[in-house]
Design a protein around this motif. Sequence first.
Motif, PDB file in Angstrom:
ATOM      1  N   ARG A 100       0.840  -1.353  -0.386  1.00  0.00           N
ATOM      2  CA  ARG A 100      -0.330  -0.190  -0.038  1.00  0.00           C
ATOM      3  C   ARG A 100       0.629   1.343  -0.174  1.00  0.00           C
ATOM      4  O   ARG A 100      -0.299   2.401  -0.689  1.00  0.00           O
ATOM      5  N   GLN A 101       1.721   1.274   0.552  1.00  0.00           N
ATOM      6  CA  GLN A 101       2.864   2.241   0.706  1.00  0.00           C
ATOM      7  C   GLN A 101       3.441   2.369  -0.655  1.00  0.00           C
ATOM      8  O   GLN A 101       3.565   3.287  -1.354  1.00  0.00           O
ATOM      9  N   ASN A 102       3.679   1.446  -1.346  1.00  0.00           N
ATOM     10  CA  ASN A 102       4.610   1.463  -2.428  1.00  0.00           C
ATOM     11  C   ASN A 102       3.044   2.189  -3.959  1.00  0.00           C
ATOM     12  O   ASN A 102       3.589   3.248  -4.234  1.00  0.00           O
ATOM     13  N   THR A 103       2.233   1.264  -3.429  1.00  0.00           N
ATOM     14  CA  THR A 103       1.104   2.113  -4.522  1.00  0.00           C
ATOM     15  C   THR A 103       1.039   4.050  -4.130  1.00  0.00           C
ATOM     16  O   THR A 103       0.074   4.721  -5.172  1.00  0.00           O
ATOM     17  N   ASP A 104       0.898   4.188  -2.804  1.00  0.00           N
ATOM     18  CA  ASP A 104       0.882   5.520  -2.825  1.00  0.00           C
ATOM     19  C   ASP A 104       2.028   6.397  -3.286  1.00  0.00           C
ATOM     20  O   ASP A 104       1.375   7.358  -3.749  1.00  0.00           O
ATOM     21  N   ARG A 105       2.814   6.052  -2.727  1.00  0.00           N
ATOM     22  CA  ARG A 105       4.492   5.610  -3.448  1.00  0.00           C
ATOM     23  C   ARG A 105       4.488   6.815  -4.730  1.00  0.00           C
ATOM     24  O   ARG A 105       4.149   7.390  -5.583  1.00  0.00           O
ATOM     25  N   LEU A 106       3.761   5.747  -5.719  1.00  0.00           N
ATOM     26  CA  LEU A 106       3.656   5.331  -7.152  1.00  0.00           C
ATOM     27  C   LEU A 106       2.444   6.253  -7.607  1.00  0.00           C
ATOM     28  O   LEU A 106       2.524   6.748  -8.298  1.00  0.00           O
ATOM     29  N   THR A 107       1.578   6.439  -6.870  1.00  0.00           N
ATOM     30  CA  THR A 107       0.292   7.266  -7.531  1.00  0.00           C
ATOM     31  C   THR A 107       0.987   9.055  -7.312  1.00  0.00           C
ATOM     32  O   THR A 107       0.576   9.422  -8.130  1.00  0.00           O
ATOM     33  N   GLY A 108       1.004   9.032  -5.584  1.00  0.00           N
ATOM     34  CA  GLY A 108       2.253  10.619  -5.769  1.00  0.00           C
ATOM     35  C   GLY A 108       2.628  11.046  -7.073  1.00  0.00           C
ATOM     36  O   GLY A 108       2.952  12.047  -7.499  1.00  0.00           O
ATOM     37  N   GLU A 109       3.075   9.846  -7.863  1.00  0.00           N
ATOM     38  CA  GLU A 109       4.364  10.140  -9.537  1.00  0.00           C
ATOM     39  C   GLU A 109       3.675  10.334 -10.128  1.00  0.00           C
ATOM     40  O   GLU A 109       4.005  10.488 -11.337  1.00  0.00           O
ATOM     41  N   ILE A 110       1.692  10.329 -10.518  1.00  0.00           N
ATOM     42  CA  ILE A 110       1.390   9.493 -11.855  1.00  0.00           C
ATOM     43  C   ILE A 110       1.984  11.418 -12.220  1.00  0.00           C
ATOM     44  O   ILE A 110       1.952  11.088 -13.868  1.00  0.00           O
ATOM     45  N   ALA A 111       0.650  12.136 -11.638  1.00  0.00           N
ATOM     46  CA  ALA A 111       0.822  13.637 -11.910  1.00  0.00           C
ATOM     47  C   ALA A 111       2.581  13.863 -12.829  1.00  0.00           C
ATOM     48  O   ALA A 111       2.590  14.762 -13.491  1.00  0.00           O
ATOM     49  N   ARG A 112       3.854  13.810 -12.287  1.00  0.00           N
ATOM     50  CA  ARG A 112       4.843  14.241 -12.743  1.00  0.00           C
ATOM     51  C   ARG A 112       5.629  13.768 -13.510  1.00  0.00           C
ATOM     52  O   ARG A 112       5.499  14.676 -15.082  1.00  0.00           O
ATOM     53  N   VAL A 113       4.397  11.927 -13.700  1.00  0.00           N
ATOM     54  CA  VAL A 113       5.678  11.520 -15.479  1.00  0.00           C
ATOM     55  C   VAL A 113       4.851  11.323 -16.589  1.00  0.00           C
ATOM     56  O   VAL A 113       4.489  11.144 -17.130  1.00  0.00           O
ATOM     57  N   ASN A 114       3.620  12.409 -15.903  1.00  0.00           N
ATOM     58  CA  ASN A 114       2.344  12.645 -17.852  1.00  0.00           C
ATOM     59  C   ASN A 114       2.529  13.992 -17.852  1.00  0.00           C
ATOM     60  O   ASN A 114       1.074  14.316 -18.386  1.00  0.00           O
ATOM     61  N   ASP A 115       3.341  15.344 -17.188  1.00  0.00           N
ATOM     62  CA  ASP A 115       3.262  16.577 -17.647  1.00  0.00           C
ATOM     63  C   ASP A 115       4.220  16.438 -18.864  1.00  0.00           C
ATOM     64  O   ASP A 115       3.474  17.483 -19.336  1.00  0.00           O
ATOM     65  N   LEU A 116       5.134  16.245 -18.702  1.00  0.00           N
ATOM     66  CA  LEU A 116       5.945  16.801 -19.384  1.00  0.00           C
ATOM     67  C   LEU A 116       6.969  15.722 -20.542  1.00  0.00           C
ATOM     68  O   LEU A 116       6.757  14.276 -19.427  1.00  0.00           O
ATOM     69  N   TYR A 117       7.251  15.677 -21.121  1.00  0.00           N
ATOM     70  CA  TYR A 117       8.725  14.828 -21.829  1.00  0.00           C
ATOM     71  C   TYR A 117       9.845  16.316 -22.376  1.00  0.00           C
ATOM     72  O   TYR A 117       9.443  16.499 -22.451  1.00  0.00           O
TER      73      TYR A 117
END
Length: 206
Positions: A100-117
């Motif tokens: 669950r901690q891993n899920t929460d951590r990765l969920t927090g990164e979704i926006a960052r990895v989906n805005d710029l490239y």
Amino acid sequence: MNSAFSSAWFKVPFVAGLLMLALWAFLTALHDAHDIGYALAEAKGQAVLEQLRTEHANAEAARALQVAADAKAAANALREQTQRADQAAARLADQQRQYRQNTDRLTGEIARVNDLYRAALNAPPEPLPPCVFTRGFVRVWDEATGAAMPAHSGGAAATSADAGAADQLDAGIGRADLLRHHIRYAEQCRTTAAQLDALIDVLEDH
């Protein structure tokens, strides 16, 4: 003549008395022997009965001790099995917290990895181009995970023009939605695998 007759007459009662005395002594001895034999037989019978009672009591005591030992062994086995199950449950709960901690951590990164490239490492960041997922994509995805029943039996391809056209429509989801679903589904898969491993460990220890 009279003297001889008198002597003989005197001896007859004496002999008879001796015979009676001997008969009485014999009968008395016979009666005593009967009493002695009966007493011996009774004593022997009592001794055998007492021995049987003792053997029976010893056998019952041995059975009671065995039953107690079996019950104690069963209680110990149950306690050990319960301890193993509790330990497995504790490990599983710890793993689930980590997932669950891993899920929460990765969920927090979704926006960052989906805005710029970046087109290259030294290139400037740019907004991500639009990414469209069709309804057909979502349908196939859901059928693969079991979230939806197959639309066509036997795996046959769609032949209806309307169905084909509907599959090409925009599903209204983006990369972030897809990644969020994958993160949560991965947590469920890892949790299920951990539960199965814990169950196998408990059964193998048993």
